[in-house]
Design a protein around this motif. Sequence first.
Motif, short mmCIF file in Angstrom:
data_model
loop_
_atom_site.label_atom_id
_atom_site.label_comp_id
_atom_site.label_asym_id
_atom_site.label_seq_id
_atom_site.Cartn_x
_atom_site.Cartn_y
_atom_site.Cartn_z
N MET A 1 0.82 -1.20 0.00
CA MET A 1 0.00 0.00 0.00
C MET A 1 0.86 1.26 0.00
SD MET A 1 -3.05 1.25 -0.12
CE MET A 1 -4.21 -0.04 0.38
N ARG A 2 1.97 1.26 0.73
CA ARG A 2 2.82 2.45 0.80
C ARG A 2 3.40 2.81 -0.56
NH1 ARG A 2 8.52 1.63 1.31
NH2 ARG A 2 8.65 3.63 2.40
N ASP A 3 3.51 1.82 -1.44
CA ASP A 3 3.98 2.07 -2.80
C ASP A 3 2.83 2.47 -3.72
OD1 ASP A 3 6.52 1.38 -1.95
OD2 ASP A 3 6.34 -0.70 -2.62
N LEU A 4 1.72 1.77 -3.61
CA LEU A 4 0.58 2.04 -4.49
C LEU A 4 0.06 3.46 -4.34
CD1 LEU A 4 -1.39 -1.32 -4.08
CD2 LEU A 4 -0.33 -0.49 -6.19
N VAL A 5 0.05 3.97 -3.09
CA VAL A 5 -0.53 5.30 -2.86
C VAL A 5 0.34 6.42 -3.43
CG1 VAL A 5 -1.82 4.60 -0.81
CG2 VAL A 5 0.52 5.45 -0.56
N LEU A 6 1.53 6.11 -3.88
CA LEU A 6 2.34 7.11 -4.53
C LEU A 6 1.74 7.54 -5.87
CD1 LEU A 6 5.91 5.61 -3.90
CD2 LEU A 6 4.85 7.54 -2.70
N ALA A 7 1.01 6.61 -6.50
CA ALA A 7 0.44 6.89 -7.82
C ALA A 7 -1.08 6.81 -7.86
CB ALA A 7 1.02 5.93 -8.86
N HIS A 8 -1.70 6.23 -6.82
CA HIS A 8 -3.15 6.04 -6.82
C HIS A 8 -3.77 6.51 -5.52
CE1 HIS A 8 -3.13 3.78 -10.56
NE2 HIS A 8 -2.13 3.05 -10.10
N ASP A 9 -5.03 6.94 -5.62
CA ASP A 9 -5.78 7.33 -4.42
C ASP A 9 -6.00 6.11 -3.54
OD1 ASP A 9 -5.98 10.00 -5.09
OD2 ASP A 9 -7.92 9.77 -6.09
N GLU A 10 -5.79 6.27 -2.24
CA GLU A 10 -5.95 5.14 -1.32
C GLU A 10 -7.38 4.62 -1.32
OE1 GLU A 10 -4.97 3.95 3.34
OE2 GLU A 10 -4.49 5.95 2.57
N ALA A 11 -8.35 5.52 -1.42
CA ALA A 11 -9.76 5.09 -1.42
C ALA A 11 -10.06 4.20 -2.62
CB ALA A 11 -10.67 6.31 -1.41
N ALA B 1 3.94 -9.32 -17.25
CA ALA B 1 2.56 -9.02 -16.86
C ALA B 1 2.33 -7.53 -16.70
CB ALA B 1 2.24 -9.73 -15.54
N GLY B 2 3.30 -6.70 -17.07
CA GLY B 2 3.22 -5.28 -16.77
C GLY B 2 2.80 -4.42 -17.94
N GLY B 3 2.97 -3.11 -17.76
CA GLY B 3 2.66 -2.16 -18.81
C GLY B 3 1.23 -1.69 -18.83
N THR B 4 0.56 -1.68 -17.67
CA THR B 4 -0.86 -1.31 -17.60
C THR B 4 -1.00 0.21 -17.57
OG1 THR B 4 -0.69 -1.79 -15.22
CG2 THR B 4 -1.69 -3.46 -16.61
N HIS B 5 -0.81 0.81 -18.72
CA HIS B 5 -0.63 2.26 -18.84
C HIS B 5 -1.91 3.06 -18.99
CE1 HIS B 5 -0.15 1.73 -23.52
NE2 HIS B 5 -1.17 1.04 -23.03
N HIS B 6 -3.08 2.42 -18.97
CA HIS B 6 -4.35 3.15 -19.07
C HIS B 6 -4.95 3.46 -17.69
CE1 HIS B 6 -4.27 2.66 -23.34
NE2 HIS B 6 -4.46 1.36 -23.31
N ALA B 7 -4.32 3.01 -16.63
CA ALA B 7 -4.86 3.26 -15.29
C ALA B 7 -4.49 4.66 -14.83
CB ALA B 7 -4.33 2.23 -14.31
N PHE B 8 -5.50 5.41 -14.36
CA PHE B 8 -5.31 6.76 -13.85
C PHE B 8 -5.16 6.71 -12.33
CE2 PHE B 8 -6.93 7.41 -18.01
CZ PHE B 8 -6.63 8.71 -18.41
N LYS B 9 -5.01 7.86 -11.73
CA LYS B 9 -4.80 7.93 -10.29
C LYS B 9 -5.96 7.34 -9.50
CE LYS B 9 -3.61 11.09 -6.53
NZ LYS B 9 -3.27 12.49 -6.15
#
Length: 344
Positions: free
Chosen positions: A110-120, A176-184
């Motif tokens: 989670m500490r990494d994910l929230v750098l690019a995405h909203d926690e909610a 499995a990577g490169g999921t570049h259409h995901a927004f914050k």
Amino acid sequence: MRLGIRNGLRLISLCKPRRSILQVSCSTDAPPLATANRPMEGSSSFSSQTEAATSGREKLVCFSACHHVVPLPEGHRFPMLKYAATRENLATDGSLADKIDLRQGPVAQMRDLVLAHDEAYIKRFETGNMTEDEMRNVGFPYSKELVGRNFSSTGATVEATRLLFEEGRLMTANVAGGTHHAFKSRGEGFCVFNDIAVAAKVALRDFNLSSILVIDLDVHQGNGTAAIFEHEPRVTTFDVFGDKNYPWKTRMKNTYDVGLPDGTGDEEYLEMLRSWLPRLIETHKPQLVFFQAGVDALNGDSFGRLALTRQGLLQRNNLVYSTVLEAGVPTVHQANGAQYRVPH
């Protein structure tokens, strides 16, 4: 996807790591960098923390997330089984036995994910509280397996990035990577989390980088990546895509957008790439590269609209590999694209 990684392995074996970025001369045919959507600031040359082992003695670490089998309804247009097939091909190819180290992607934190995405947003997805509209926009039905796969595929790119700096490697990969259409705070186009954005943010936080380059050659614009880094001067996004392809309504501005006309073939594509790559390296002096090596630019891809041959696609990948390896820039390879079945 396998062919790209195999050629990357061959090229790595020919290139000895450098301690600093090689200043590459610019092609006079390159588009002027002054026409970019956003200037780059704060660039500096990268000096390796450790002397990376030569590739003849070091296996390429390649992550996957296919240990999470995502159930999809019959006739679903996304060929999810391509990931397991790619990993199986790599695992059973005898020529790669002493060259590749296949690993499962760890769970993203989670500490990494929230750098690019909203926690909610992260928690809604993790706990199964996404709305129908949100999941419709993603393009997949919700399942626990889908949650596991997305946390793992994102964790894989983060771990692949860490290995570059913690072990002094020149290249790692995530099939499995490169999921570049995901927004914050939302997903779309079969992307829930933006693994490139998360991993780049981790690298900025943990390794004190000042210049990261994203080379996105998937046939669809990486709109999520562009949006997340719109106001981040330390990250340069270079995106080559089919100009008349998805996304139409949610297209964003990268640092450099190169929209190609329908039917663009090998000669035009490779000439364009040869003109851009040296200038990107020379101008921005990246300390880390993320290479989104989408294969949907192939002629015959159901929705790709471009016309690269298999040989042309390999030459495309080799241009990127040779450029970053000669410059000594640590690189994470993401094999993705071909989101639709290619007719035989």
